[in-house]
Design an enzyme around this catalytic site. Structure first.
Site, PDB file in Angstrom:
ATOM      1  N   HIS A 166      -5.675   2.938   1.463  1.00  0.00           N
ATOM      2  CA  HIS A 166      -4.971   4.138   1.916  1.00  0.00           C
ATOM      3  C   HIS A 166      -5.638   4.800   3.133  1.00  0.00           C
ATOM      4  O   HIS A 166      -4.978   5.099   4.132  1.00  0.00           O
ATOM      5  CB  HIS A 166      -4.881   5.161   0.791  1.00  0.00           C
ATOM      6  CG  HIS A 166      -4.311   4.599  -0.483  1.00  0.00           C
ATOM      7  ND1 HIS A 166      -3.367   3.603  -0.487  1.00  0.00           N
ATOM      8  CD2 HIS A 166      -4.535   4.900  -1.783  1.00  0.00           C
ATOM      9  CE1 HIS A 166      -3.051   3.317  -1.745  1.00  0.00           C
ATOM     10  NE2 HIS A 166      -3.747   4.083  -2.543  1.00  0.00           N
ATOM     11  N   ASP A 219       0.910  -1.144   0.000  1.00  0.00           N
ATOM     12  CA  ASP A 219       0.000   0.000   0.000  1.00  0.00           C
ATOM     13  C   ASP A 219       0.948   1.191   0.000  1.00  0.00           C
ATOM     14  O   ASP A 219       1.620   1.453   0.997  1.00  0.00           O
ATOM     15  CB  ASP A 219      -0.855   0.003   1.268  1.00  0.00           C
ATOM     16  CG  ASP A 219      -1.808   1.188   1.285  1.00  0.00           C
ATOM     17  OD1 ASP A 219      -1.399   2.278   0.839  1.00  0.00           O
ATOM     18  OD2 ASP A 219      -2.942   1.033   1.745  1.00  0.00           O
ATOM     19  N   HIS A 220       1.004   1.906  -1.108  1.00  0.00           N
ATOM     20  CA  HIS A 220       2.096   2.878  -1.239  1.00  0.00           C
ATOM     21  C   HIS A 220       1.993   4.017  -0.214  1.00  0.00           C
ATOM     22  O   HIS A 220       2.943   4.745  -0.002  1.00  0.00           O
ATOM     23  CB  HIS A 220       2.230   3.385  -2.677  1.00  0.00           C
ATOM     24  CG  HIS A 220       1.252   4.459  -3.040  1.00  0.00           C
ATOM     25  ND1 HIS A 220      -0.018   4.183  -3.444  1.00  0.00           N
ATOM     26  CD2 HIS A 220       1.358   5.808  -3.049  1.00  0.00           C
ATOM     27  CE1 HIS A 220      -0.654   5.312  -3.697  1.00  0.00           C
ATOM     28  NE2 HIS A 220       0.157   6.329  -3.455  1.00  0.00           N
TER      29      HIS A 220
HETATM   30  C1  BG6 Z   1      -3.770   5.125  -5.983  1.00  0.00           C
HETATM   31  C2  BG6 Z   1      -5.127   5.240  -6.591  1.00  0.00           C
HETATM   32  O1  BG6 Z   1      -3.672   3.953  -5.209  1.00  0.00           O
HETATM   33  O2  BG6 Z   1      -3.526   6.257  -5.153  1.00  0.00           O
HETATM   34  C3  BG6 Z   1      -5.236   6.505  -7.400  1.00  0.00           C
HETATM   35  O3  BG6 Z   1      -5.378   4.111  -7.437  1.00  0.00           O
HETATM   36  C4  BG6 Z   1      -4.862   7.700  -6.547  1.00  0.00           C
HETATM   37  O4  BG6 Z   1      -6.539   6.667  -7.935  1.00  0.00           O
HETATM   38  C5  BG6 Z   1      -3.533   7.481  -5.851  1.00  0.00           C
HETATM   39  O5  BG6 Z   1      -4.770   8.827  -7.411  1.00  0.00           O
HETATM   40  C6  BG6 Z   1      -3.243   8.578  -4.855  1.00  0.00           C
HETATM   41  O6  BG6 Z   1      -1.935   8.450  -4.405  1.00  0.00           O
HETATM   42  P1  BG6 Z   1      -1.090   9.717  -3.910  1.00  0.00           P
HETATM   43  O7  BG6 Z   1       0.195   9.126  -3.453  1.00  0.00           O
HETATM   44  O8  BG6 Z   1      -0.974  10.623  -5.089  1.00  0.00           O
HETATM   45  O9  BG6 Z   1      -1.907  10.322  -2.801  1.00  0.00           O
END
Ligand code: BG6
Length: 498
Positions: A238, A175-176
């Site tokens: 997230h 989960d990035h």
């Molecule tokens: C991704 C989603 O996991 O996270 C995207 O699939 C979203 O739709 C993105 O834009 C948001 O990530 P960050 O790091 O830009 O907040």
């Protein structure tokens, strides 16, 4: 490291720039190489040239040619279809050669940067070829990108298929958001400071707001987004990471399972929603055309690969209740959406107001409650709002704030957010990765919402204009409780009002 989907978007935008950053900071071990796999035929050199061009576009800072020169020699390429057993025999041969040349000792990190329908297939094929078998000291791990399933049943099925051929400890579900320094800092902030823990509970906290908004629309991802929607795309992953790290009990250590146990307990304690609760506590929205940054932008239904009568939500607001001793009756309001005025992710803890009694006979009309905001992105930092007396003969209060800005103290290190996750996966530390039961519990929390929404298609879509803060019903959700969404400002400093 073996990258399935070596020619894809994630590889060029995140993985290769992250590997470059790791190399630049000396965090890639001596015994390291990358084998990328994708469909088209290419030589190793052609692949290296392609990655060099992509890195020029997506690097997070200036590229040092000497570092890239060393790194590019570590890239190899294997072509093939993921469903074809021949691909895996070629991979096996390539890996044996890499082991000899780079001393990688049979330690393999398989990174599945592919569409989700290949996850199970690739792992089963790897297992059939013997590439997942750990012998002697050698380790074999697999990193799986999101989405992990699209509901509880599909997540369970995927887990079941994976568990058939590998062990849980070999799986690193990414989960990035957990790769973001500011998300990791939630734990440091809570547990390395003694003054917050005593007030971090229902006695002092009125409610919590977790916001993750984006200016962008679905861009080129309409095909995927139509099958997902904002709820699946952002909430069980997230937003729940942010919520569980904020709400969890102190773990007994930073060991992966100690932390993940506490996060899972929070998810388990979330009050299940009935269909009735969903209609009152879950708001969905879809953007219509509008204006962002003075440019006109199209409606969601006019985006590429989106149905013209699409019922997919691009905005979600939820009121969640965590039924445990620490948080009973303290609402956690979550909101996320695309095509909102600004890109912001933050957690705002609003404390209960002090008693007004002392100020009855003064010009002060009301007290502003203290608020602690953890700014995850951009303007990473923390602010604490409190009241202070405005100088002068009469009692007037101003709302002021103490600010901590990451960049002021630690500088800004360019990063993709994947560096730490790749490093940890190679080190075998799963703390920042999701465990199977966490993913399943998260799906079970959102399952009633998915079902209720599927059963009753929205009648009012599009119900917010691009460039607005979302549907009116989301404001109503808080207004009913006598509260309102925190106004999002672009700069921490603008918190200070006199
Ligand atoms: C991704 C989603 O996991 O996270 C995207 O699939 C979203 O739709 C993105 O834009 C948001 O990530 P960050 O790091 O830009 O907040």
């Amino acid at each position: 490291m073996v990258i399935f989907g070596g020619a894809g978007d994630l590889t060029k935008r995140k993985l290769v720039p992250a590997l470059y950053n790791l190399a630049a900071t000396g965090l890639l071990g001596e015994s390291f190489a990358v084998v990328a796999i994708a469909r088209s035929e290419m030589t190793h050199d052609e692949y290296r040239q392609r990655m060099a061009a992509d890195l020029r576009e997506f690097a997070t800072g200036p590229i040092d040619p000497a570092i890239w020169k060393r790194l590019e020699k570590l890239f190899y390429y294997v072509h093939g279809d993921f469903a074809d057993p021949g691909t895996y025999s070629r991979l096996k041969t390539q890996l044996a050669e890499v082991d000899t040349r780079h001393g990688t000792n049979g330690n393999y990190l398989f990174y599945l940067a592919t569409a989700p329908e290949f996850f199970s297939e690739v792992v089963c094929q790897l297992s059939r070829t013997g590439l997942m078998r750990e012998e002697g000291e050698a380790w074999r791990r697999v990193v799986i990108e999101k989405p992990f399933g699209r509901d509880l049943e599909s997540a369970r099925r995927l887990d079941h298929e994976l568990m058939h051929v590998i062990r849980e400890r070999q799986i690193f579900r990414i989960d990035h958001y957990l790769g973001k320094e500011t998300v990791q800092n939630i734990m440091a902030f809570r547990f390395a400071n003694g003054i917050f823990e005593p007030v971090w509970n229902r006695r002092y906290v009125d409610h919590v707001q977790i916001t993750s908004t984006e200016e962008v629309g679905v861009e080129q991802r309409g095909g995927y987004y139509e099958t997902a929607g904002a709820l699946r795309d952002m909430v069980p992953n997230h937003l729940f990471q942010l919520m569980t790290l904020t709400a969890m009990e102190p773990p007994i250590s930073f060991q992966a399972d100690a932390v993940r146990d506490e996060q899972t307990k929070v998810l388990t304690a979330i009050q299940p929603m009935s269909a009735d609760d969903v209609s009152r506590r879950a708001i969905r929205g879809q953007y219509g055309e509008g204006t962002i940054d003075q440019s006109h932008v199209p409606a969601y239904r006019a985006e590429p690969k989106v149905r013209t009568d699409s019922a997919t939500e691009t905005y979600v607001a939820l009121k969640m209740l965590i039924d445990n001793w620490r948080w009973a009756d303290v609402p956690f309001y979550l909101r996320t959406g695309k095509r909102l005025p600004r890109r912001v992710t933050e957690i705002a803890i609003q404390f209960k107001p002090a008693p007004f009694v002392l100020f009855r006979d003064t010009p002060v009309e009301r007290l502003s409650p203290n608020r602690l905001v953890m700014h995850i992105q951009p303007d990473e930092g923390i602010t604490l709002r409190f009241s202070a007396k405005v100088p002068g003969p009469h009692v007037h209060l101003g709302s002021v704030s103490m600010d901590f800005k990451y960049s002021d103290y630690f500088g800004a290190t360019p990063s993709t957010g994947y560096e730490r996750l790749l490093y940890d996966a190679m080190e075998g530390d799963a703390t920042l990765f999701q465990r199977g039961d966490m993913v399943e519990t998260a799906w079970s929390v959102v399952e009633p919402i998915l079902q209720a929404w599927q059963a009753t298609p929205p009648r009012d879509f599009p119900n917010y204009a691009a460039g607005s803060w979302g549907p009116a019903a989301a404001d109503e959700l808080l207004r009913r409780d006598g509260r309102q969404w925190r106004e999002i400002k672009s700069e921490i400093k603008s918190e200070i009002k006199s």
